[in-house]
Scaffold this active site. Structure first.
Site, PDB file in Angstrom:
ATOM      1  N   ASP A 188       0.814  -1.225   0.000  1.00 57.57           N
ATOM      2  CA  ASP A 188       0.000   0.000   0.000  1.00 57.57           C
ATOM      3  C   ASP A 188       0.840   1.265   0.000  1.00 57.57           C
ATOM      4  O   ASP A 188       2.034   1.231   0.283  1.00 57.57           O
ATOM      5  CB  ASP A 188      -0.858   0.032   1.269  1.00 57.57           C
ATOM      6  CG  ASP A 188      -1.999  -0.942   1.167  1.00 57.57           C
ATOM      7  OD1 ASP A 188      -2.291  -1.386   0.051  1.00 57.57           O
ATOM      8  OD2 ASP A 188      -2.580  -1.251   2.227  1.00 57.57           O
ATOM      9  N   TYR A 231       6.413  -9.865   7.200  1.00 56.90           N
ATOM     10  CA  TYR A 231       6.203  -8.429   7.402  1.00 56.90           C
ATOM     11  C   TYR A 231       6.671  -8.031   8.794  1.00 56.90           C
ATOM     12  O   TYR A 231       6.649  -8.850   9.716  1.00 56.90           O
ATOM     13  CB  TYR A 231       4.717  -8.075   7.287  1.00 56.90           C
ATOM     14  CG  TYR A 231       4.222  -7.907   5.877  1.00 56.90           C
ATOM     15  CD1 TYR A 231       4.344  -6.675   5.232  1.00 56.90           C
ATOM     16  CD2 TYR A 231       3.637  -8.965   5.194  1.00 56.90           C
ATOM     17  CE1 TYR A 231       3.874  -6.510   3.936  1.00 56.90           C
ATOM     18  CE2 TYR A 231       3.168  -8.804   3.891  1.00 56.90           C
ATOM     19  CZ  TYR A 231       3.284  -7.574   3.264  1.00 56.90           C
ATOM     20  OH  TYR A 231       2.825  -7.394   1.994  1.00 56.90           O
TER      21      TYR A 231
END
Lengths: 244, 244
Positions: free
Chosen positions: B52, B110
């Protein structure tokens, strides 16, 4: 008067160094302005020492005298509210009136960060210096030990700078590898102008095999700036902490 | 045709995310343009998945097909020479023609970085999210274990996003403290839109004592986004690596 000690972190990028000077963005001037805004007093902020244009700090220490009645727990947040985001007062503490950020220093620790990967880093590029050629950090760690102790560091100060004596005492030097980074750390009672950056440049020559670790002693003894390595750029250098 | 696999680091700030879109600065578009400039070919760059707007990458992986004769050792440097400094091709490798950056993924890792100090950081402020209230990272580390395994993560995806199934498998979760930072790391076979940021926000509620670690199971089973925590901001999130 109250004597307030501040621990200050800053991103050196965009500043013309610590020291106040007209018409140039500097860290001292920004913090003095912020303190004046919250206390209504004109104050003198004394730091442990200057840092050059572009150099970062994780633990610069400074103090100032004030008659302000602001509670000590609220000082840091109050000053931060008047500062750019690239300067943060990490803590404020009330100290003895005799405490002086420069004269009371016992030691300072600096860190120089080299990114030793072929293509460097996108994320940390403003916080390290990229050297693509592989460096032998073990040899660099051998070499840094020769800097420990009290020496005349004339060969490792920026030429043309005057200071009464160029004798300084290094308490500890270490070179370590962290992933693709090589970290040089030096703790000493004091440092000459550009000294950490010149020592780091000389250690890079060791890491590249241009100089043997044991040659450091000769370079120190020569007292000749020409025998030491390059001055590495400011943006890889951090003032880590100041001990009192 | 040759199939080239790239490992890509980027600073997400200033980009509208990975995915190509007209009139908005994006990472895919920048790299495709750079590759076209050096190869003279129009190529399609396939990534392991989108990131994003604002999310950083240490190890995004992408591949493209080319007839270019450029030696593989020179590819990364050549592409980097045409890119902004906030994107760096860390390495380029020639792989089997069947390799596909998205379909061949085994797992992704992540990292979400929280600065848990009162005043935050000046230097790393663009790379972490500051929470002043003290977090109990041990409780957060207890809580993250409840996410491990295969679950329907409907409660942890951005509302309004469509995807066929919200079942995903988390291989490993860990929360650790490094100085003033709390680091959340999640490895999984795949992640839903905003999933890591919503899990991180829920773990913050655990760290603040608003939720007990063992309540995570109920929140997962409720499949209701309203029962999970806030979506933490993008600038604390890093795609660390993709495994094949």
């Amino acid at each position: 008067m109250r004597n307030i000690k501040l621990i200050i972190e800053y991103d050196g990028k965009g500043f013309n160094g610590w020291q106040k000077q007209p018409n140039k963005l500097n860290i001292q001037g920004e913090i003095e302005r912020a303190i004046e805004e919250i206390t209504g007093e004109k104050i003198d902020l004394i730091a442990s020492g200057r840092t050059d244009a572009g150099v970062h700090s994780l633990g610069q220490t400074a103090n100032f005298k004030t008659n302000s009645k602001i509670e000590i727990e609220k000082f840091a947040k109050a000053i931060n509210s008047k500062l750019k985001k690239s300067i943060v007062i990490k803590s404020a503490e009330e100290v003895d009136e005799r405490f002086h950020s420069r004269y009371s220093v016992k030691s300072k620790t600096y860190r120089y960060v080299i990114n030793n990967s072929e293509n460097g880093s996108a994320i940390y590029r403003g916080l390290e210096y990229n050297i693509s050629n592989k460096l032998d950090y073990k040899k660099m760690n051998e070499a840094i030990k020769y800097f420990e102790g009290e020496h005349d560091f004339k060969a490792f100060k920026a030429s043309g700078t005057s200071s009464k004596s160029s004798v300084r005492k290094i308490l500890k030097g270490v070179v370590k590898k962290e992933g693709e980074r090589i970290i040089i750390e030096l703790t000493g009672t004091g440092f000459l102008y550009n000294m950490v950056r010149i020592i780091s440049g000389t250690l890079v020559d060791v890491g590249l095999g241009k100089i043997a670790p044991e040659e450091i002693t000769n370079i120190i003894e020569s007292k000749d700036r020409k025998n030491a390595g390059k001055t590495l750029p400011a943006h890889g250098l951090f003032l880590v902490k100041v001990e009192y």
